[in-house]
Design a protein around this motif. Sequence first.
Motif: not given
Lengths: 209, 158
Positions: B8-16, B20-22, B68-70, B79-82
């Motif tokens: 996801r590239d649209n929100v803040e993400i907290k590693k869980q 979990h790879f942010v 992912s977000n769309v 995500l795609k490059k990963t």
Amino acid sequence: MLIFNGSPRGEESNSYVMSNWFEYNKLYSLKYIKKHPNYLQEIKNHEKIVFIYPLYVDAMPGLVKEFLELIEDNVDLVKDKEFLFIIHCGFPEAVHLRTVEKYHTMLKDRFNLKRLDTILSPGSEGVRLMPDSMNKKRRLRLVSLVDEFRSGKELSKKTLNKLAGAEKLSTFKKVLYKVGNILGLTNMYWNSQLKKNNAYKKRYDRPYE
Amino acid sequence: MKIYIDGRDNVEIKKQGENHFVLKDMSINYCTGCWDCWLKTPGVCRLKDDHNQIIKQLVKSDEWVFISNVRTGFITSTLKKTIDRIVQIVLPYIRIYEGECHHFPRYDLAPKVKIVVDGDVLTTESELLIEYFKRAALNFNGEFDVLIYEEEITDVDF
């Protein structure tokens, strides 16, 4: 006509070799997008834009996806433009390219394009290594389709289908391929490269296990 | 074991957790198509960045969850490059698998592949994502499991 080469290999790519089969005004490699941030301006200056790229894990390379996101962020620039995507892969069957072809179709409305076409060219990995005589059929078909795009004609379905070839290998070819696997014939190119790099003995390594 | 690859590239993400790879907080370069991971250093990418952390976990996991977000009608480029660089876990050799040409696996893996998406997703987009991950799973000797739609991804059973 503007061409964007979406291969991360840049000038070393099959996409680059194929791009130079066509008549174009400008050819840019997306690989250098950070060094040449004027690519959006170039899109603004052209009506017909060709994207050519290899399949990376069943879709466009991440590099191309990032550029499409950049275009969407500036979507007014491409309103009523004409896009042509040429996608190719090393696998010999067209089925591998169909999903990303569907994706392109969705982009027509998303980007408010006047026209969007997609050409599929599977079995293209060897293009950069082969003599021109072995690429002749592919080259003539691609050039003919791109000429149609440039002159505003509908792309010939017959030529599109010939270039795309079979969706999947025939039973006979599958059997032939399996026999080739057993005899090691299908691995010859890979093994020669592995040996050249002194990596043949490590070819089955599982470094992260 | 599970791995969560969060593009996801649209929100803040907290590693869980460790699995979990942010991606937006990691340094991951684009695949250059050099094939060194097949032909020079089999199984190892020549790019030295954070991607090998993902590969180490990936080859131990039987459930791969992509998040992912769309964006522009598809998964994010992050995500795609990963995903592009996961090719190091297959061999260059080609086999006939499920009636099509695919790479031989390098590891004994047959992962279940899930995709979790958030935000506004059109039916055509979710259908395309399912089709895409079915194909990608096939290439990695796995099987597509499910697309999960979450209006807001706060807890994906981490």
